[in-house]
Design a protein around this motif. Structure first.
Motif, PDB file in Angstrom:
ATOM      1  N   CYS A 119       0.925  -1.250  -0.125  1.00 12.52           N
ATOM      2  CA  CYS A 119      -0.076   0.223  -0.065  1.00 12.52           C
ATOM      3  C   CYS A 119       1.092   1.193   0.113  1.00 12.52           C
ATOM      4  O   CYS A 119       1.809   1.097   0.605  1.00 12.52           O
ATOM      5  N   THR A 132      -1.213   5.531   4.243  1.00 13.52           N
ATOM      6  CA  THR A 132      -1.781   4.997   5.416  1.00 13.52           C
ATOM      7  C   THR A 132      -3.256   4.510   5.639  1.00 13.52           C
ATOM      8  O   THR A 132      -3.686   3.572   6.160  1.00 13.52           O
ATOM      9  N   ASP A 133      -3.907   5.217   4.863  1.00 18.25           N
ATOM     10  CA  ASP A 133      -5.477   4.973   4.976  1.00 18.25           C
ATOM     11  C   ASP A 133      -5.713   3.719   4.235  1.00 18.25           C
ATOM     12  O   ASP A 133      -6.522   2.923   4.755  1.00 18.25           O
ATOM     13  N   ALA A 134      -5.128   3.247   3.057  1.00 20.03           N
ATOM     14  CA  ALA A 134      -5.191   2.359   2.294  1.00 20.03           C
ATOM     15  C   ALA A 134      -4.616   1.206   2.971  1.00 20.03           C
ATOM     16  O   ALA A 134      -5.270   0.147   3.257  1.00 20.03           O
ATOM     17  N   VAL A 148      -4.572   0.774   6.309  1.00 18.39           N
ATOM     18  CA  VAL A 148      -5.247   0.364   7.659  1.00 18.39           C
ATOM     19  C   VAL A 148      -6.479  -0.449   7.403  1.00 18.39           C
ATOM     20  O   VAL A 148      -6.724  -1.349   7.737  1.00 18.39           O
ATOM     21  N   SER A 149      -7.181   0.086   6.116  1.00 13.03           N
ATOM     22  CA  SER A 149      -8.248  -0.492   5.382  1.00 13.03           C
ATOM     23  C   SER A 149      -7.810  -1.901   4.995  1.00 13.03           C
ATOM     24  O   SER A 149      -8.508  -2.861   5.269  1.00 13.03           O
ATOM     25  N   ARG A 150      -6.731  -2.117   4.459  1.00 11.97           N
ATOM     26  CA  ARG A 150      -6.201  -3.409   3.973  1.00 11.97           C
ATOM     27  C   ARG A 150      -5.856  -4.335   4.987  1.00 11.97           C
ATOM     28  O   ARG A 150      -6.077  -5.774   4.970  1.00 11.97           O
ATOM     29  N   ILE A 205      -6.923  -4.633   8.016  1.00 13.07           N
ATOM     30  CA  ILE A 205      -8.199  -5.103   8.755  1.00 13.07           C
ATOM     31  C   ILE A 205      -8.698  -6.171   7.935  1.00 13.07           C
ATOM     32  O   ILE A 205      -9.429  -7.356   8.495  1.00 13.07           O
ATOM     33  N   GLN A 206      -8.711  -6.208   6.432  1.00 17.89           N
ATOM     34  CA  GLN A 206      -9.233  -7.274   5.807  1.00 17.89           C
ATOM     35  C   GLN A 206      -8.270  -8.427   5.667  1.00 17.89           C
ATOM     36  O   GLN A 206      -8.694  -9.476   5.803  1.00 17.89           O
ATOM     37  N   ARG A 222      -3.619   2.691  15.022  1.00 29.93           N
ATOM     38  CA  ARG A 222      -5.078   2.655  14.849  1.00 29.93           C
ATOM     39  C   ARG A 222      -5.436   1.128  14.867  1.00 29.93           C
ATOM     40  O   ARG A 222      -6.254   0.645  14.969  1.00 29.93           O
ATOM     41  N   LEU A 223      -4.585   0.361  14.087  1.00 31.36           N
ATOM     42  CA  LEU A 223      -4.467  -0.993  14.089  1.00 31.36           C
ATOM     43  C   LEU A 223      -4.469  -1.744  15.498  1.00 31.36           C
ATOM     44  O   LEU A 223      -4.930  -2.900  15.517  1.00 31.36           O
TER      45      LEU A 223
END
Length: 253
Positions: free
Chosen positions: A34, A37-39, A41-43, A45-46, A69-70
């Motif tokens: 990635c 950072t936004d991408a 964090v999203s990735r 979590i998945q 955040r994670l």
């Protein structure tokens, strides 16, 4: 099998980190990258990666903020921070987030290797060089299952598969294993029916072929990537081993 996430806003760094180790030999079958950072964090979590490597500065964001955040999401991921800055504040923030280490760029292959091995053994409860998932795998050069080889030879082969781009010699391997180089060389020949230098050359040729067939990179770049600083030397070995030039191989594919 393990999952790896690499986060950096520089494409060349992402590509370099994907190639710095032979991740597959450690059991990493799933590698994702990635550039924000936004991408990430999203990735994450998945994906729930086993290991995530973050640059400390990603655009205007900070890698350790994403890690925090994670952490709040209670991911079991083990984190590594890399940075081009030897800034104490950055290192301090990273440590507070529970990262396993703070590596300065350019990341040293050996330091990353040792860190990853420690995480696999101590944090992920895996093993190095004799993982259960590898027990039925065939060595690409010798053509025999890994579990038919001695622990010593498996350890040497692991060095080759993770460090083939570096200057590996029988002497350097013997020094790391604290063994006599002549004796080690004889043991290796007895078990594999070839010299370590021959094994290394064949492994490098196989990796070079993979790069030639799967990328559009220049031959000079590929030669350097598999450990050849002398392009003519690389061409000689390639022609001798495959019976054709790198360009001919690419054209026929």
């Amino acid at each position: 099998m393990y999952k790896l996430l690499i986060v950096d806003d520089e494409p060349q760094i992402l590509e370099g980190m994907k190639r710095i180790l032979d991740w597959k030999s450690y059991g990493f079958e799933h590698i994702e990258t990635c550039n924000s950072t936004d991408a990430a964090v999203s990735r994450a979590i998945q994906l729930v990666p086993d290991i995530a490597i973050f640059d400390v500065c990603i655009g205007k964001s900070r890698g350790y903020d994403a890690i925090q955040r994670l952490n709040e999401a209670n991911l079991p991921t083990k984190y590594i921070i890399m940075s081009g800055y030897s800034d104490f504040h950055f290192a301090q923030q990273a440590i507070r987030c529970g990262v396993k280490d703070y590596l300065l760029k350019p990341v040293e292959r050996e330091k990353l290797q040792q860190l990853v091995e420690n995480i696999i053994v101590k944090e992920l409860h895996g093993t190095i060089g004799n993982q259960p998932a590898n027990s039925l795998r065939m060595d690409p050069v010798l053509g025999v299952p890994y579990d038919t080889l001695s622990k010593l030879v498996r350890r040497i082969l692991l060095m080759v598969t993770t460090e083939y781009a570096q200057n590996i010699t029988l002497k350097s391997v013997a020094e790391r294993l604290q063994m006599n180089s002549t004796y080690l060389g004889q043991l290796f020949i007895k078990e594999t029916q070839m010299k370590l230098s021959e094994y290394l050359m064949i492994y490098r040729m196989q990796r070079a072929k993979e790069f030639i067939l799967s990328t559009n990179e220049k031959i000079q770049w590929i030669a350097g990537t598999v450990g050849y600083n002398n392009l003519n030397y690389f061409y000689t070995h390639f022609q001798s081993y495959f019976g054709q030039s790198p360009s001919d191989l690419r054209e026929k594919s």
